[in-house]
Design a protein around this motif. Structure first.
Motif, short mmCIF file in Angstrom:
data_model
loop_
_atom_site.label_atom_id
_atom_site.label_comp_id
_atom_site.label_asym_id
_atom_site.label_seq_id
_atom_site.Cartn_x
_atom_site.Cartn_y
_atom_site.Cartn_z
N GLU A 2 -1.07 8.77 44.99
CA GLU A 2 0.08 8.63 44.13
C GLU A 2 1.00 9.57 44.37
O GLU A 2 0.61 10.85 44.61
CB GLU A 2 -0.64 8.46 42.77
CG GLU A 2 -1.38 7.17 42.43
CD GLU A 2 -1.73 7.06 41.06
OE1 GLU A 2 -1.05 6.51 40.10
OE2 GLU A 2 -2.80 7.72 40.47
N VAL A 30 1.83 12.99 35.71
CA VAL A 30 0.52 13.06 35.60
C VAL A 30 0.21 14.32 34.95
O VAL A 30 0.51 15.27 35.40
CB VAL A 30 -0.27 12.39 36.38
CG1 VAL A 30 -0.17 13.35 37.77
CG2 VAL A 30 -1.77 12.29 36.01
N ILE A 32 -3.04 16.78 34.50
CA ILE A 32 -4.75 16.70 34.84
C ILE A 32 -5.45 17.70 34.23
O ILE A 32 -4.71 19.03 34.09
CB ILE A 32 -4.60 17.14 36.46
CG1 ILE A 32 -3.98 16.10 37.25
CG2 ILE A 32 -6.10 17.14 36.77
CD1 ILE A 32 -3.88 16.27 38.82
N ASN A 90 0.30 9.81 30.26
CA ASN A 90 -0.52 9.57 31.46
C ASN A 90 -1.56 10.86 31.77
O ASN A 90 -0.80 11.80 32.31
CB ASN A 90 0.19 9.26 32.74
CG ASN A 90 -0.55 8.91 33.94
OD1 ASN A 90 -1.55 8.60 33.83
ND2 ASN A 90 0.03 9.27 35.18
N ILE A 91 -2.54 11.05 31.18
CA ILE A 91 -3.48 12.22 31.13
C ILE A 91 -4.80 11.97 31.83
O ILE A 91 -5.40 10.61 31.46
CB ILE A 91 -3.55 12.60 29.85
CG1 ILE A 91 -4.43 14.14 30.10
CG2 ILE A 91 -4.31 11.94 28.97
CD1 ILE A 91 -4.33 14.94 28.75
N HIS A 92 -5.18 12.48 32.67
CA HIS A 92 -6.44 12.33 33.47
C HIS A 92 -7.54 13.63 33.19
O HIS A 92 -7.11 14.74 33.58
CB HIS A 92 -6.52 12.44 35.04
CG HIS A 92 -5.73 11.36 35.44
ND1 HIS A 92 -5.48 11.23 37.04
CD2 HIS A 92 -4.90 10.52 34.88
CE1 HIS A 92 -4.65 10.03 37.30
NE2 HIS A 92 -4.36 9.61 36.07
N LEU A 93 -8.39 13.13 32.49
CA LEU A 93 -9.31 13.94 31.91
C LEU A 93 -10.74 14.19 32.50
O LEU A 93 -10.96 13.59 33.38
CB LEU A 93 -9.71 13.57 30.39
CG LEU A 93 -8.59 13.37 29.43
CD1 LEU A 93 -9.12 12.91 28.00
CD2 LEU A 93 -7.73 14.69 28.90
N GLU A 95 -11.04 16.43 35.08
CA GLU A 95 -10.67 16.48 36.58
C GLU A 95 -10.13 17.94 36.70
O GLU A 95 -9.19 18.25 36.04
CB GLU A 95 -9.52 15.27 36.72
CG GLU A 95 -9.09 14.97 38.27
CD GLU A 95 -8.34 13.85 38.54
OE1 GLU A 95 -7.67 14.02 39.36
OE2 GLU A 95 -8.38 13.01 37.66
N SER A 111 -7.68 17.43 43.54
CA SER A 111 -8.57 17.63 42.42
C SER A 111 -10.12 17.13 42.80
O SER A 111 -10.08 16.70 44.28
CB SER A 111 -8.15 16.82 41.22
OG SER A 111 -8.62 15.35 41.21
N LYS A 113 -11.43 14.78 41.96
CA LYS A 113 -11.37 13.27 42.16
C LYS A 113 -10.33 12.52 42.69
O LYS A 113 -10.45 11.39 43.04
CB LYS A 113 -11.31 12.64 40.35
CG LYS A 113 -12.34 12.95 39.44
CD LYS A 113 -12.47 12.62 38.10
CE LYS A 113 -13.60 12.97 37.16
NZ LYS A 113 -13.33 12.41 35.87
N TYR A 116 -2.98 13.81 44.93
CA TYR A 116 -1.82 13.45 44.52
C TYR A 116 -0.64 14.22 45.29
O TYR A 116 -0.88 15.13 45.77
CB TYR A 116 -1.46 13.87 43.25
CG TYR A 116 -2.49 13.34 42.11
CD1 TYR A 116 -2.48 12.04 41.55
CD2 TYR A 116 -3.62 14.35 41.75
CE1 TYR A 116 -3.53 11.75 40.67
CE2 TYR A 116 -4.64 13.96 41.15
CZ TYR A 116 -4.78 12.52 40.55
OH TYR A 116 -5.81 12.28 39.62
#
Length: 327
Positions: A2, A30, A32, A90-93, A95, A111, A113, A116
């Motif tokens: 992405e 995003v 992270i 848009n939050i990635h927890l 990670e 990351s 996971k 980007y």
């Protein structure tokens, strides 16, 4: 893989503010975060009360209503969590960012996971991850902690609290009130002047009446399984001890900043280099936001005075894009 206009590293209050601002301005982004929403606040002591009033902790002019003028940890968690969920950020927890590299004006963020790419990166990681170590024998014994959570754990135990700032003083008072035998070890000659003004008289009175023992101008020499050794102006003191809370402060992850290529000052402050008008570092497109901007001066930036970083950064990114489009 992405691609985003902005990758925001850190999902604390200022990282969330940056996400809100990016969303308002129509920029893809995003956030992270290596832990839960506002991970640092989640790891604060369970009964912690902020020095700042609730309106000074607000972001994006979203009202923060608390029972008292100065909110507590659980109220702050509720406030920031509701902002994230109600605004569908848009939050990635859970990670963790492992590396950030720039090539041909594009950042590659890796990351544990995903990977980007982005045009810009904002680092808003705070400084609560790495404690200032004592570097003494016994510091890594299981009974020693650099973080404090719940006073109940220390009830009926002999507890040494190292430090003179808000975290140490709050822990000493709370644990004493839950039945701990508390000893305070303070490097200076007095309780810290930055201790919350409604708490400082309380600890001074408890010390003067003998409820809490305090050693001033003292340092811990060694921590043993059932003892703690202290250097004092009157000589060495050995105390029986069950647990140690070494609440001597925290520092930013300077290794991470240096790996990003951010220049740091050569003195003990280790101030990262950035433009105070745009928050852009010496790496074009890489920005700093929040308390991490203060380096070792961890009392310089707070939520209340770094909230302005989010609109400053997003406006700078928008303006740079506009200039590029015209050229």
């Amino acid at each position: 893989m992405e691609h985003f206009r902005i990758v925001i590293i850190g999902g604390g209050p200022i990282g969330i503010a940056c996400g809100l601002e990016a969303k308002k301005k129509g920029l893809s982004y995003v956030i992270i975060e290596k832990g839960p929403i506002v991970n640092s606040l989640f790891n604060y002591p369970i009964n912690m009360q902020f020095f700042s009033s609730s309106e000074k902790l607000e972001i994006d002019n979203i009202p923060f209503i608390s029972k008292e003028a100065k909110p507590k940890r659980n109220e702050a968690l509720e406030y920031y969590r509701r902002i994230v969920t109600s605004n569908e950020l848009n939050i990635h927890l859970f990670e963790r960012v492992q590396s950030v590299e720039k090539s041909d004006e594009v950042f590659r963020v890796v990351s544990n996971k995903a990977t980007y790419t982005s045009d810009n990166v904002i680092v808003a990681t705070g400084f609560y991850d790495l404690p200032n170590l004592l570097n003494i024998p016994g510091e890594h014994l299981p009974k020693v902690s650099h973080y404090y959570n719940d006073p109940h754990f220390y009830a009926s135990q002999k507890l040494a609290v190292i430090g003179a700032s808000n975290s140490a003083i709050d822990a000493a008072l709370e644990c004493w009130r839950k039945g701990s035998e508390v000893t305070l070890i303070i490097r200076g000659y007095e309780v810290g002047q930055r201790v919350k003004y409604w708490v400082r008289p309380d600890i001074i009175n408890r010390i003067e009446e003998g409820s809490i023992k305090a050693y001033y101008n003292a340092t811990v020499k060694e921590i043993r399984k059932t003892e703690i050794v202290i250097d004092t102006p009157d000589g060495e003191v050995i105390l029986e001890n069950d647990f140690v809370l070494a609440l001597t402060g925290y520092m930013p992850n300077f290794e991470f900043l240096q790996n990003l290529g951010i220049a740091l000052s050569d003195d003990e402050k280790r101030l990262p280099q950035y433009n105070p008008e745009t928050m852009e570092t010496n790496i074009p497109g890489l920005y700093l936001a929040g308390v991490i901007c203060g380096g070792m001066e961890t009392h310089k930036w707070f939520i209340e005075n770094s909230r302005i970083h989010a609109p400053m950064i997003i406006d700078a990114i928008k303006n740079k894009a506009a200039i590029t489009a015209k050229s």
